[in-house]
Design a protein around this motif. Structure first.
Motif, short mmCIF file in Angstrom:
data_model
loop_
_atom_site.label_atom_id
_atom_site.label_comp_id
_atom_site.label_asym_id
_atom_site.label_seq_id
_atom_site.Cartn_x
_atom_site.Cartn_y
_atom_site.Cartn_z
N SER A 7 23.79 52.08 34.33
CA SER A 7 23.87 50.68 34.70
C SER A 7 25.29 50.35 35.17
O SER A 7 26.27 50.80 34.58
CB SER A 7 23.51 49.82 33.49
OG SER A 7 23.55 48.46 33.85
N THR A 9 28.61 48.34 35.52
CA THR A 9 29.30 47.43 34.62
C THR A 9 30.40 46.70 35.38
O THR A 9 30.79 47.09 36.47
CB THR A 9 29.95 48.20 33.44
OG1 THR A 9 30.88 49.15 33.94
CG2 THR A 9 28.90 48.89 32.59
N THR A 34 33.06 45.53 28.38
CA THR A 34 32.56 45.46 29.75
C THR A 34 31.16 44.87 29.67
O THR A 34 30.51 44.90 28.63
CB THR A 34 32.51 46.85 30.41
OG1 THR A 34 31.68 47.70 29.63
CG2 THR A 34 33.89 47.44 30.57
N SER A 36 27.37 44.86 31.49
CA SER A 36 26.47 45.51 32.44
C SER A 36 25.69 44.44 33.20
O SER A 36 25.64 43.28 32.79
CB SER A 36 25.51 46.45 31.71
OG SER A 36 24.55 45.69 30.98
#
Length: 137
Positions: A7, A9, A34, A36
Protein backbone atom coordinates in the motif's frame (compact mmCIF):
# COMPACT_ATOMS: atom_id res chain seq x y z
CA UNK A 1 0.32 -15.62 -9.60
CA UNK A 2 0.22 -11.89 -8.90
CA UNK A 3 2.90 -10.26 -6.81
CA UNK A 4 1.97 -8.88 -3.40
CA UNK A 5 1.12 -5.17 -3.68
CA UNK A 6 2.24 -2.85 -0.95
CA UNK A 7 0.00 0.00 0.00
CA UNK A 8 1.22 3.49 -0.80
CA UNK A 9 2.00 5.57 2.24
CA UNK A 10 2.32 9.30 2.80
CA UNK A 11 3.84 11.59 5.34
CA UNK A 12 1.58 12.89 8.09
CA UNK A 13 1.79 16.43 6.65
CA UNK A 14 0.41 15.21 3.32
CA UNK A 15 -2.37 13.26 5.01
CA UNK A 16 -3.29 16.27 7.19
CA UNK A 17 -3.43 18.46 4.10
CA UNK A 18 -5.72 15.97 2.34
CA UNK A 19 -7.93 15.81 5.45
CA UNK A 20 -7.85 19.64 5.72
CA UNK A 21 -6.70 19.64 9.33
CA UNK A 22 -3.86 21.43 11.11
CA UNK A 23 -1.07 18.87 11.56
CA UNK A 24 0.19 20.27 14.89
CA UNK A 25 -3.29 19.76 16.39
CA UNK A 26 -3.50 16.07 15.43
CA UNK A 27 -2.65 13.29 17.94
CA UNK A 28 1.03 12.40 18.37
CA UNK A 29 0.59 8.93 16.84
CA UNK A 30 -0.78 10.54 13.66
CA UNK A 31 2.10 13.05 13.50
CA UNK A 32 4.83 10.47 14.09
CA UNK A 33 3.76 7.68 11.75
CA UNK A 34 2.95 7.27 8.11
CA UNK A 35 -0.54 7.02 6.67
CA UNK A 36 -1.50 4.52 3.99
CA UNK A 37 -4.08 5.26 1.32
CA UNK A 38 -6.40 2.73 2.96
CA UNK A 39 -6.02 4.44 6.34
CA UNK A 40 -6.69 7.83 4.74
CA UNK A 41 -9.84 6.46 3.10
CA UNK A 42 -10.94 5.03 6.45
CA UNK A 43 -10.34 8.39 8.16
CA UNK A 44 -12.44 10.10 5.48
CA UNK A 45 -15.31 7.61 5.52
CA UNK A 46 -15.53 7.11 9.29
CA UNK A 47 -13.62 9.93 11.03
CA UNK A 48 -12.61 9.31 14.64
CA UNK A 49 -13.68 11.72 17.37
CA UNK A 50 -10.41 13.72 17.26
CA UNK A 51 -10.82 14.34 13.53
CA UNK A 52 -14.48 15.36 13.84
CA UNK A 53 -13.54 17.72 16.68
CA UNK A 54 -10.68 19.28 14.69
CA UNK A 55 -12.91 19.84 11.68
CA UNK A 56 -15.61 21.38 13.84
CA UNK A 57 -13.58 23.52 16.28
CA UNK A 58 -10.08 23.81 14.82
CA UNK A 59 -7.48 25.00 14.89
CA UNK A 60 -7.82 25.09 11.12
CA UNK A 61 -5.01 25.34 8.56
CA UNK A 62 -4.71 28.61 6.67
CA UNK A 63 -6.35 27.15 3.54
CA UNK A 64 -9.51 26.39 5.55
CA UNK A 65 -9.37 29.75 7.35
CA UNK A 66 -9.07 31.55 4.01
CA UNK A 67 -12.00 29.62 2.53
CA UNK A 68 -14.22 30.28 5.55
CA UNK A 69 -13.41 34.00 5.43
CA UNK A 70 -13.81 34.21 1.65
CA UNK A 71 -10.27 35.42 0.98
CA UNK A 72 -7.05 34.02 -0.47
CA UNK A 73 -4.20 32.66 1.61
CA UNK A 74 -2.12 35.64 0.44
CA UNK A 75 -4.93 37.90 1.62
CA UNK A 76 -4.68 36.33 5.07
CA UNK A 77 -0.97 37.08 5.15
CA UNK A 78 -1.56 40.67 4.05
CA UNK A 79 -4.09 40.95 6.88
CA UNK A 80 -1.54 39.68 9.39
CA UNK A 81 -3.06 36.22 9.89
CA UNK A 82 -0.14 33.80 9.68
CA UNK A 83 -1.18 31.07 12.10
CA UNK A 84 -4.00 28.56 12.32
CA UNK A 85 -7.25 29.85 13.77
CA UNK A 86 -10.05 28.15 15.67
CA UNK A 87 -13.66 28.26 14.53
CA UNK A 88 -14.38 30.76 17.32
CA UNK A 89 -11.55 33.05 16.18
CA UNK A 90 -12.82 32.89 12.60
CA UNK A 91 -16.32 33.83 13.76
CA UNK A 92 -14.92 36.72 15.82
CA UNK A 93 -13.05 38.00 12.75
CA UNK A 94 -16.23 37.79 10.70
CA UNK A 95 -18.16 39.71 13.34
CA UNK A 96 -15.42 42.33 13.70
CA UNK A 97 -15.12 42.59 9.88
CA UNK A 98 -11.89 44.64 9.86
CA UNK A 99 -11.01 46.83 6.90
CA UNK A 100 -8.36 44.40 5.59
CA UNK A 101 -10.96 41.59 5.52
CA UNK A 102 -13.43 43.75 3.59
CA UNK A 103 -10.71 44.73 1.12
CA UNK A 104 -9.50 41.14 0.65
CA UNK A 105 -13.04 39.86 0.16
CA UNK A 106 -13.58 42.48 -2.54
CA UNK A 107 -10.30 41.48 -4.19
CA UNK A 108 -11.25 37.80 -4.05
CA UNK A 109 -14.66 38.57 -5.57
CA UNK A 110 -12.96 40.41 -8.46
CA UNK A 111 -10.57 37.51 -9.02
CA UNK A 112 -13.44 35.04 -9.12
CA UNK A 113 -15.44 37.29 -11.44
CA UNK A 114 -12.48 37.54 -13.84
CA UNK A 115 -11.89 33.78 -13.71
CA UNK A 116 -15.54 33.18 -14.60
CA UNK A 117 -15.33 35.69 -17.46
CA UNK A 118 -12.26 33.94 -18.87
CA UNK A 119 -13.86 30.52 -18.48
CA UNK A 120 -16.94 31.68 -20.38
CA UNK A 121 -14.80 33.33 -23.04
CA UNK A 122 -12.77 30.15 -23.55
CA UNK A 123 -15.90 28.01 -23.61
CA UNK A 124 -17.35 29.96 -26.53
CA UNK A 125 -16.08 28.40 -29.74
CA UNK A 126 -14.09 30.76 -31.88
CA UNK A 127 -15.49 31.60 -35.28
CA UNK A 128 -13.71 29.65 -37.99
CA UNK A 129 -11.51 31.76 -40.21
CA UNK A 130 -13.03 32.42 -43.58
CA UNK A 131 -10.87 31.32 -46.44
CA UNK A 132 -9.67 34.22 -48.49
CA UNK A 133 -9.51 34.03 -52.21
CA UNK A 134 -6.38 35.30 -53.81
CA UNK A 135 -6.24 36.58 -57.26
CA UNK A 136 -3.26 35.45 -59.20
CA UNK A 137 -1.51 38.04 -61.33
Amino acid sequence: MTPHRTSQTMKPATAAKKLEVYLKATPAEFQEGTVSRDELDALRSDPPAWLRDLRRNGPHPRSVVAARLGVSISGLARGGVTEALTTQEIEELRAENPEWLQRERATQAEVQKEALRLKEKNATPAKPARPTSRKRP
